[in-house]
Scaffold this motif. Sequence first.
Motif, PDB file in Angstrom:
ATOM      1  N   SER A 140      53.054  83.999  30.938  1.00  0.00           N
ATOM      2  CA  SER A 140      53.642  83.345  29.770  1.00  0.00           C
ATOM      3  C   SER A 140      52.786  83.568  28.525  1.00  0.00           C
ATOM      4  O   SER A 140      51.635  83.164  28.470  1.00  0.00           O
ATOM      5  N   LEU A 141      53.411  84.240  27.547  1.00  0.00           N
ATOM      6  CA  LEU A 141      52.795  84.321  26.217  1.00  0.00           C
ATOM      7  C   LEU A 141      53.607  83.405  25.296  1.00  0.00           C
ATOM      8  O   LEU A 141      53.756  83.650  24.117  1.00  0.00           O
ATOM      9  N   GLY A 142      54.173  82.384  25.913  1.00  0.00           N
ATOM     10  CA  GLY A 142      55.123  81.562  25.171  1.00  0.00           C
ATOM     11  C   GLY A 142      54.574  80.247  24.682  1.00  0.00           C
ATOM     12  O   GLY A 142      55.097  79.658  23.726  1.00  0.00           O
ATOM     13  N   ILE A 143      53.530  79.775  25.315  1.00  0.00           N
ATOM     14  CA  ILE A 143      53.131  78.396  25.061  1.00  0.00           C
ATOM     15  C   ILE A 143      52.186  78.279  23.862  1.00  0.00           C
ATOM     16  O   ILE A 143      51.230  79.044  23.766  1.00  0.00           O
ATOM     17  N   GLY A 144      52.444  77.304  23.009  1.00  0.00           N
ATOM     18  CA  GLY A 144      51.604  77.084  21.821  1.00  0.00           C
ATOM     19  C   GLY A 144      50.514  76.083  22.103  1.00  0.00           C
ATOM     20  O   GLY A 144      50.351  75.112  21.365  1.00  0.00           O
ATOM     21  N   GLU A 145      49.773  76.327  23.171  1.00  0.00           N
ATOM     22  CA  GLU A 145      48.805  75.316  23.603  1.00  0.00           C
ATOM     23  C   GLU A 145      47.554  76.012  24.131  1.00  0.00           C
ATOM     24  O   GLU A 145      47.662  76.967  24.915  1.00  0.00           O
ATOM     25  N   PRO A 146      46.350  75.576  23.720  1.00  0.00           N
ATOM     26  CA  PRO A 146      45.134  76.255  24.182  1.00  0.00           C
ATOM     27  C   PRO A 146      45.080  76.324  25.703  1.00  0.00           C
ATOM     28  O   PRO A 146      45.480  75.390  26.390  1.00  0.00           O
ATOM     29  N   ASP A 147      44.563  77.456  26.219  1.00  0.00           N
ATOM     30  CA  ASP A 147      44.384  77.566  27.671  1.00  0.00           C
ATOM     31  C   ASP A 147      43.022  77.014  28.091  1.00  0.00           C
ATOM     32  O   ASP A 147      42.735  76.927  29.274  1.00  0.00           O
ATOM     33  N   PHE A 148      42.167  76.655  27.122  1.00  0.00           N
ATOM     34  CA  PHE A 148      40.855  76.097  27.460  1.00  0.00           C
ATOM     35  C   PHE A 148      41.007  74.638  27.893  1.00  0.00           C
ATOM     36  O   PHE A 148      41.859  73.917  27.368  1.00  0.00           O
ATOM     37  N   VAL A 149      40.148  74.239  28.814  1.00  0.00           N
ATOM     38  CA  VAL A 149      40.071  72.814  29.138  1.00  0.00           C
ATOM     39  C   VAL A 149      39.283  72.158  27.999  1.00  0.00           C
ATOM     40  O   VAL A 149      38.369  72.771  27.434  1.00  0.00           O
ATOM     41  N   THR A 150      39.623  70.952  27.665  1.00  0.00           N
ATOM     42  CA  THR A 150      38.899  70.220  26.617  1.00  0.00           C
ATOM     43  C   THR A 150      37.393  70.252  26.927  1.00  0.00           C
ATOM     44  O   THR A 150      36.999  70.005  28.076  1.00  0.00           O
ATOM     45  N   PRO A 151      36.534  70.570  25.925  1.00  0.00           N
ATOM     46  CA  PRO A 151      35.092  70.639  26.189  1.00  0.00           C
ATOM     47  C   PRO A 151      34.569  69.386  26.918  1.00  0.00           C
ATOM     48  O   PRO A 151      35.040  68.268  26.654  1.00  0.00           O
TER      49      PRO A 151
END
Length: 395
Positions: free
Chosen positions: A40-51
């Motif tokens: 998916s290159l569709g989602i407008g959401e960071p793939d990082f876990v919150t620091p």
Amino acid sequence: MSTSKSHLKRTWVAKHISELPKSGIRDFFDIVSTMKEVISLGIGEPDFVTPWDIREATIYALNKGNTAYTSNLGDLKLRKAIAAHAEESFQASYNPETEIIVTVGVSEALDILMRAVLEPGDEVLYHEPCYVSYAPTVRMTHAVPVPVMTYEKNDFVLDIKDLEAAVTPRTKVLLLNYPNNPTGAGLTLDDKKALANFAIKHNLLVISDEIYEELSYFPRSMSIAALPGMKERSVLLNGMSKAYAMTGFRLGYACGPHEIIDAMMKVHQYSMLCASSISQAAALEALLHCDAEKETMRKEYEQRRNVIVKRLNAMGLHCFMPRGAFYVFPCISSTGLTSMEFATRLLKEKHVAVVPGTAFGSCGEGFVRCSYATSMEEIEEAMRRIKDFIAELRK
Ligand code: PLP
């Protein structure tokens, strides 16, 4: 004879709500969710876990039992941190006691701001392509969204001539989002000055949604809200979702003239009361201590941007170089497919999800949005699959 009307068929849903289209992105992702092994290159959401430091501060707030309502405007310590951050990062000065409100994401800030300033029939100028919720949020106040198209030849920046053609005596607000979702466009200082002059000339309120400003890849300049003559007619919106990878915390804020923040506060106190107390503790930690983590994520996005733009251009999908956010907006018209056909066939044939450009306004036809908030390995694999897809189309 009975006077009851209970037998009459009644339409419960308000007309202006039933007339709102559902988000084009949601429809598309309903299909994606039924499929296996999709990149998916569709989602407008960071793939990082919150620091981690932010998560730890959240746990600590819970442990201490900081679970009660805060002030309607938000915890004062957080508002002070926001004021310091706005000064340092946006060169914009705000009084934390009277000119800042903490909200449930930029989403709530947009909603309560529109409700606070718009009357039925007021017109709101905004650019397309744009974030999917702008026009519906305006419509929900019975005001009128007036899209102004932006074009790649102008780097997807609003052209003042087009704004002049669209402004009327009913126009009250100019709504801006740069760096932009979905194009990645950004404003130079000269662009901001030109837009500020337009707003002053027509006596408009500027709403500047700068949620991606801290994910910029070109020289940053002061916020449009900080330019001379603008503070009294601007509301700056920002939040923790994107730059700090905190989407689920639902934490945003608005900074602006006291009169407007106070009006927003009225809507907020009757509808939301306050933002989550533990999310506010998390945001405080992020603003005070997590600049380094934010910068690490920004640099990673920048590298991914460079790779994805190079690959798309190399396969003949002309791609504008984004100046911020985590989206690219390649032009797919050379394939002869519409945006929807391209996205649907790419999904079915190669299991790669991108969003049709038309989800962001009619002038998104001929484009698709690819988010690079996904790992480099997935980006590389998605690019291989898109290359194959294009090659097969051209056979
Ligand atoms: N504004 C823009 C331009 C966005 O792209 C988004 C989310 O994708 C939002 C606002 C909503 O952000 P939040 O998570 O702070 O509600």
